[in-house]
Write an enzyme that holds these catalytic residues in place. Structure first.
Site, mmCIF file in Angstrom:
data_model
loop_
_atom_site.group_PDB
_atom_site.id
_atom_site.type_symbol
_atom_site.label_atom_id
_atom_site.label_comp_id
_atom_site.label_asym_id
_atom_site.label_seq_id
_atom_site.Cartn_x
_atom_site.Cartn_y
_atom_site.Cartn_z
ATOM 1 N N TRP A 173 0.814 -1.230 0.000
ATOM 2 C CA TRP A 173 0.000 0.000 0.000
ATOM 3 C C TRP A 173 0.838 1.267 0.000
ATOM 4 O O TRP A 173 0.311 2.349 -0.202
ATOM 5 C CB TRP A 173 -0.912 0.024 1.239
ATOM 6 C CG TRP A 173 -0.182 -0.288 2.521
ATOM 7 C CD1 TRP A 173 -0.117 -1.499 3.144
ATOM 8 C CD2 TRP A 173 0.628 0.599 3.310
ATOM 9 N NE1 TRP A 173 0.678 -1.433 4.270
ATOM 10 C CE2 TRP A 173 1.148 -0.155 4.402
ATOM 11 C CE3 TRP A 173 0.973 1.949 3.215
ATOM 12 C CZ2 TRP A 173 1.975 0.406 5.372
ATOM 13 C CZ3 TRP A 173 1.803 2.499 4.178
ATOM 14 C CH2 TRP A 173 2.300 1.725 5.241
ATOM 15 N N ASN A 174 2.151 1.172 0.271
ATOM 16 C CA ASN A 174 2.869 2.423 0.556
ATOM 17 C C ASN A 174 3.162 3.271 -0.684
ATOM 18 O O ASN A 174 3.238 4.495 -0.581
ATOM 19 C CB ASN A 174 4.128 2.156 1.393
ATOM 20 C CG ASN A 174 5.071 1.194 0.734
ATOM 21 O OD1 ASN A 174 4.744 0.559 -0.266
ATOM 22 N ND2 ASN A 174 6.264 1.077 1.287
ATOM 23 N N ARG A 182 6.289 -0.435 -11.476
ATOM 24 C CA ARG A 182 7.624 -1.039 -11.417
ATOM 25 C C ARG A 182 7.573 -2.519 -11.787
ATOM 26 O O ARG A 182 8.575 -3.109 -12.164
ATOM 27 C CB ARG A 182 8.177 -0.858 -9.996
ATOM 28 C CG ARG A 182 9.646 -1.084 -9.862
ATOM 29 C CD ARG A 182 10.181 -0.492 -8.596
ATOM 30 N NE ARG A 182 9.994 -1.356 -7.443
ATOM 31 C CZ ARG A 182 10.526 -1.110 -6.239
ATOM 32 N NH1 ARG A 182 11.216 0.004 -6.041
ATOM 33 N NH2 ARG A 182 10.332 -1.917 -5.250
ATOM 34 N N LYS A 197 -2.453 -8.030 -8.106
ATOM 35 C CA LYS A 197 -3.225 -8.074 -6.864
ATOM 36 C C LYS A 197 -2.732 -6.936 -5.974
ATOM 37 O O LYS A 197 -1.745 -7.046 -5.264
ATOM 38 C CB LYS A 197 -3.034 -9.427 -6.151
ATOM 39 C CG LYS A 197 -4.232 -9.825 -5.393
ATOM 40 C CD LYS A 197 -4.196 -9.779 -3.885
ATOM 41 C CE LYS A 197 -3.277 -9.153 -2.989
ATOM 42 N NZ LYS A 197 -3.781 -7.951 -2.314
ATOM 43 N N GLU A 273 10.695 -8.344 -3.267
ATOM 44 C CA GLU A 273 11.168 -7.070 -2.716
ATOM 45 C C GLU A 273 10.569 -6.950 -1.329
ATOM 46 O O GLU A 273 9.388 -6.654 -1.175
ATOM 47 C CB GLU A 273 10.702 -5.906 -3.603
ATOM 48 C CG GLU A 273 11.215 -5.964 -5.031
ATOM 49 C CD GLU A 273 12.696 -5.638 -5.162
ATOM 50 O OE1 GLU A 273 13.303 -5.186 -4.181
ATOM 51 O OE2 GLU A 273 13.238 -5.856 -6.255
ATOM 52 N N LEU A 274 11.396 -7.208 -0.305
ATOM 53 C CA LEU A 274 10.851 -7.347 1.055
ATOM 54 C C LEU A 274 11.297 -6.191 1.955
ATOM 55 O O LEU A 274 11.760 -5.166 1.487
ATOM 56 C CB LEU A 274 11.257 -8.717 1.612
ATOM 57 C CG LEU A 274 10.958 -9.896 0.662
ATOM 58 C CD1 LEU A 274 11.434 -11.208 1.267
ATOM 59 C CD2 LEU A 274 9.475 -9.980 0.318
ATOM 60 N N CYS A 307 10.238 0.994 2.479
ATOM 61 C CA CYS A 307 11.206 -0.060 2.765
ATOM 62 C C CYS A 307 12.624 0.493 2.746
ATOM 63 O O CYS A 307 13.514 -0.098 3.351
ATOM 64 C CB CYS A 307 11.059 -1.175 1.746
ATOM 65 S SG CYS A 307 11.130 -0.561 0.079
ATOM 66 N N GLU A 403 11.520 -3.183 11.333
ATOM 67 C CA GLU A 403 11.270 -2.046 10.452
ATOM 68 C C GLU A 403 10.270 -1.129 11.171
ATOM 69 O O GLU A 403 9.187 -1.584 11.541
ATOM 70 C CB GLU A 403 10.625 -2.618 9.194
ATOM 71 C CG GLU A 403 11.061 -1.970 7.953
ATOM 72 C CD GLU A 403 10.418 -2.612 6.733
ATOM 73 O OE1 GLU A 403 9.636 -3.572 6.852
ATOM 74 O OE2 GLU A 403 10.695 -2.103 5.645
HETATM 75 P P1 NAD Z 1 2.186 -7.039 3.375
HETATM 76 O O1 NAD Z 1 3.204 -8.086 3.223
HETATM 77 O O2 NAD Z 1 1.246 -7.136 4.510
HETATM 78 O O3 NAD Z 1 1.263 -6.983 2.079
HETATM 79 C C1 NAD Z 1 1.813 -6.868 0.793
HETATM 80 C C2 NAD Z 1 0.865 -7.513 -0.201
HETATM 81 O O4 NAD Z 1 0.769 -8.896 0.100
HETATM 82 C C3 NAD Z 1 -0.550 -6.957 -0.182
HETATM 83 O O5 NAD Z 1 -1.034 -6.911 -1.496
HETATM 84 C C4 NAD Z 1 -1.306 -7.990 0.628
HETATM 85 O O6 NAD Z 1 -2.670 -8.091 0.290
HETATM 86 C C5 NAD Z 1 -0.599 -9.263 0.220
HETATM 87 N N1 NAD Z 1 -0.703 -10.316 1.224
HETATM 88 C C6 NAD Z 1 -0.770 -10.176 2.571
HETATM 89 N N2 NAD Z 1 -0.862 -11.386 3.154
HETATM 90 C C7 NAD Z 1 -0.852 -12.305 2.161
HETATM 91 C C8 NAD Z 1 -0.911 -13.722 2.126
HETATM 92 N N3 NAD Z 1 -1.000 -14.452 3.227
HETATM 93 N N4 NAD Z 1 -0.877 -14.332 0.926
HETATM 94 C C9 NAD Z 1 -0.770 -13.618 -0.187
HETATM 95 N N5 NAD Z 1 -0.716 -12.274 -0.235
HETATM 96 C C10 NAD Z 1 -0.744 -11.616 0.929
HETATM 97 O O7 NAD Z 1 2.977 -5.672 3.352
HETATM 98 P P2 NAD Z 1 2.390 -4.197 3.448
HETATM 99 O O8 NAD Z 1 2.049 -3.941 4.876
HETATM 100 O O9 NAD Z 1 1.353 -3.958 2.411
HETATM 101 O O10 NAD Z 1 3.660 -3.343 2.999
HETATM 102 C C11 NAD Z 1 4.660 -3.016 3.869
HETATM 103 C C12 NAD Z 1 5.864 -3.924 3.672
HETATM 104 O O11 NAD Z 1 6.284 -3.917 2.314
HETATM 105 C C13 NAD Z 1 7.059 -3.461 4.460
HETATM 106 O O12 NAD Z 1 7.685 -4.536 5.093
HETATM 107 C C14 NAD Z 1 7.971 -2.865 3.397
HETATM 108 O O13 NAD Z 1 9.313 -2.857 3.732
HETATM 109 C C15 NAD Z 1 7.675 -3.706 2.231
HETATM 110 N N6 NAD Z 1 8.040 -2.996 0.997
HETATM 111 C C16 NAD Z 1 9.160 -3.409 0.343
HETATM 112 C C17 NAD Z 1 9.561 -2.755 -0.798
HETATM 113 C C18 NAD Z 1 10.790 -3.211 -1.522
HETATM 114 O O14 NAD Z 1 10.931 -2.879 -2.677
HETATM 115 N N7 NAD Z 1 11.691 -3.963 -0.905
HETATM 116 C C19 NAD Z 1 8.816 -1.687 -1.298
HETATM 117 C C20 NAD Z 1 7.675 -1.284 -0.603
HETATM 118 C C21 NAD Z 1 7.303 -1.966 0.554
#
Ligand code: NAD
Length: 502
Positions: A173-174, A182, A197, A273-274, A307, A403
């Site tokens: 969402w960020n 991207r 998704k 990308e975590l 991130c 984080e």
């Molecule tokens: P999140 O992992 O909760 O959700 C990310 C996506 O995964 C969403 O679309 C969500 O619906 C989906 N999702 C959640 N649970 C799932 C499951 N069990 N099975 C399948 N899909 C699922 O993360 P968030 O809170 O939306 O975003 C924040 C995180 O993203 C932070 O940790 C941040 O560092 C990371 N992030 C990383 C980068 C990068 O490029 N490394 C960029 C932006 C954000």
């Protein structure tokens, strides 16, 4: 109206939000905007404005049956899209870039409405997100292979690059637009078709962007969008389908790990990308003014919900007082409030839950001995959090390991370059690191030593469509942006042929 939130000014949180543009809120499957398949009445996912908690829209809530339909559509479309010419795909991506730039303000309004960041930052995200379309439009026609004469002279080896296949793209969402472009841009450039998704919190930007792609002529089924409140079953249904060949995920490390395990069954190509835990090192010979400037960007861009946000400020004790004093002044000057108030420099956090998480990390740091240099008020049920600056933070506490994802800056004092680099890499994450110094040799030592995929030297921002974005260790696999971004969606095929006799 304005009140105080700790030491920073709170702008009017309910400043009037502009009307949202018309956005299709159904699922996009095979070129059709459809209601979800459900036997239990209309199923919707509500999208909220994080600044006010008001409902913004209701979007379709996909089920596993919709997941099946999306996989059918993306697989059929792959048969034709993968055979289109690179020039045709390049022209479509370029047209999407041009259209997005024309509609930048409209997209920025949607981003601020559903994610909360100040409008100026949303406009910056539209430009950043757009750059992936322009960059990959240019890359599309430059995909190259290799030829080599076999060492024994008997054969010529060629490699060609071919699209991996239908791909599932999952975004957080960020950055509601940039994380989508991207992934979509390199996938389409390579000849892949996609199911997107988006995050539950911010699906509107992704839906509006999918419609933009339709208007520039991207054929039906090439880009499909599933919005859902049930990501786990919907995503696992897609990953279990052997027609899907690729998963690109951006999100938290925990979910990423689970999806990597789920991808093993189909032996999928994955890009992950975590999360990060970025060190921001200020050496004793740094230009402190420039370090503070970089610190403000690295900490407060996107309200710290990034991130690549600086998560640990590792500062040489000899310059720590000066750095802290100047950084504190800059943090106190922030204006917290609605992203639509032009005075606002720091918007709401995405949810009360995320705000509480960051506040709890602060509480535990203070309980562990940290001192508060800049404080923020924390109001019940509010998503607003002012900047917080902490000094003398314990290196073993939760705030050092997790984080923060909010406008909280912990400072860790160190006595030497060696200690700074040691502390910096003492984390499971390895996304980005920042270092400030006037000594070029020291900067190169730091860049080499830091255990992360990206390094910012004397700058607090590294994101750029032309650069390989990604992490090592628990921060992920693969790169997005640059030529490496397209390779994530391409397979290398090796072809051997007898060397023609002369
Ligand atoms: P999140 O992992 O909760 O959700 C990310 C996506 O995964 C969403 O679309 C969500 O619906 C989906 N999702 C959640 N649970 C799932 C499951 N069990 N099975 C399948 N899909 C699922 O993360 P968030 O809170 O939306 O975003 C924040 C995180 O993203 C932070 O940790 C941040 O560092 C990371 N992030 C990383 C980068 C990068 O490029 N490394 C960029 C932006 C954000």
């Amino acid at each position: 109206m304005s009140s105080d939130i700790g030491e920073t000014r709170l702008a009017d949180p309910v400043v009037r939000r502009p009307r949202l543009p018309a956005i299709r809120t159904q699922l996009l499957i095979g070129g059709e905007w459809r209601e979800p398949t459900t036997t239990a009445g209309r199923s919707v996912l509500t999208v909220f404005d994080p600044a006010t908690g008001e409902s913004l829209a209701e979007v379709a809530d996909a089920t596993v049956d919709d997941a099946d339909a999306a996989v059918d559509a993306v697989s059929v479309a792959f048969g034709t899209w993968s055979r289109t010419s690179p020039r045709y795909r390049a022209d479509l991506l370029r047209a999407a870039f041009d259209r997005l730039m024309e509609r930048a303000h409209e997209f920025a309004t949607v981003i601020t409405s559903e994610m909360g960041k100040p409008l100026a930052e949303s406009l910056a995200e539209v430009r950043y997100g757009g750059e992936f379309l322009r960059w990959f439009a240019e890359e599309t026609v430059r995909t190259s292979g290799t030829t080599r004469t076999a060492p024994d002279g008997a054969a010529v080896h060629m490699t060609i690059r071919q699209p991996v296949g239908p791909a599932l793209l999952i975004t957080p969402w960020n950055f509601p637009l940039a994380m989508v472009t991207r992934k979509i841009a390199p996938a389409l450039a390579a000849g892949c078709t996609v199911v997107v998704k988006p995050a539950e919190e911010t699906p509107l930007t992704a839906l509006l962007f999918a419609e933009l792609l339709e208007t520039v002529g991207v054929p039906p089924g090439v880009v499909n969008v599933l919005t859902t409140s049930r990501p786990a079953p919907v995503v696992s249904r897609i990953l279990d389908d052997r027609r899907i060949r690729k998963l690109s995920f951006t999100g938290s490390t925990g979910v990423g790990r689970a999806l990597l395990a789920a991808s093993a069954t189909g032996v999928l190509r994955t890009s992950m990308e975590l999360g990060g835990n970025a060190p921001f090192i200020v050496f004793d010979d740094a230009d402190i003014e420039s370090a503070v400037e970089g610190a403000v960007i690295a900490k407060l861009r996107n309200g710290g919900q990034s991130c690549v946000a600086a998560n640990r400020f590792i500062v040489d004790r000899r310059v720590a007082d000066e750095f802290l004093a100047r950084f504190a002044d800059r943090l106190r000057a922030q204006v917290v409030g609605s992203g639509f108030d032009p005075a606002t420099t720091l918007g709401p956090m995405i949810s009360v839950k995320q705000r509480d998480r960051a506040a709890e990390l602060v509480r535990s740091a203070v309980a562990g001995g940290a001192s508060t240099v800049v404080a923020s008020g924390i109001e019940d049920d509010s998503t607003f959090l002012g900047p917080i600056l902490l000094d003398n933070v314990d290196r073993r506490g939760a705030i050092a390991e997790q984080e923060i994802f909010g406008p909280v800056a912990p400072v860790y004092r160190v006595d030497s370059e060696e200690e700074a680099l040691d502390v910096a890499s003492n984390t499971e994450a390895g996304l980005v690191g920042f270092a400030y110094s006037r000594d070029a040799a020291r900067l190169m030592r730091a860049a080499t030593a830091l255990e992360c995929g990206m390094v910012g030297l004397n700058r607090g921002l590294v994101s750029d469509a032309s650069a390989p974005f990604g992490g090592i260790k628990q921060s992920g696999l693969g790169r997005e942006g640059s030529e490496a971004g397209t390779h994530e969606y391409l397979e290398t095929k090796y072809i051997s042929h007898p060397f023609p006799a002369v």
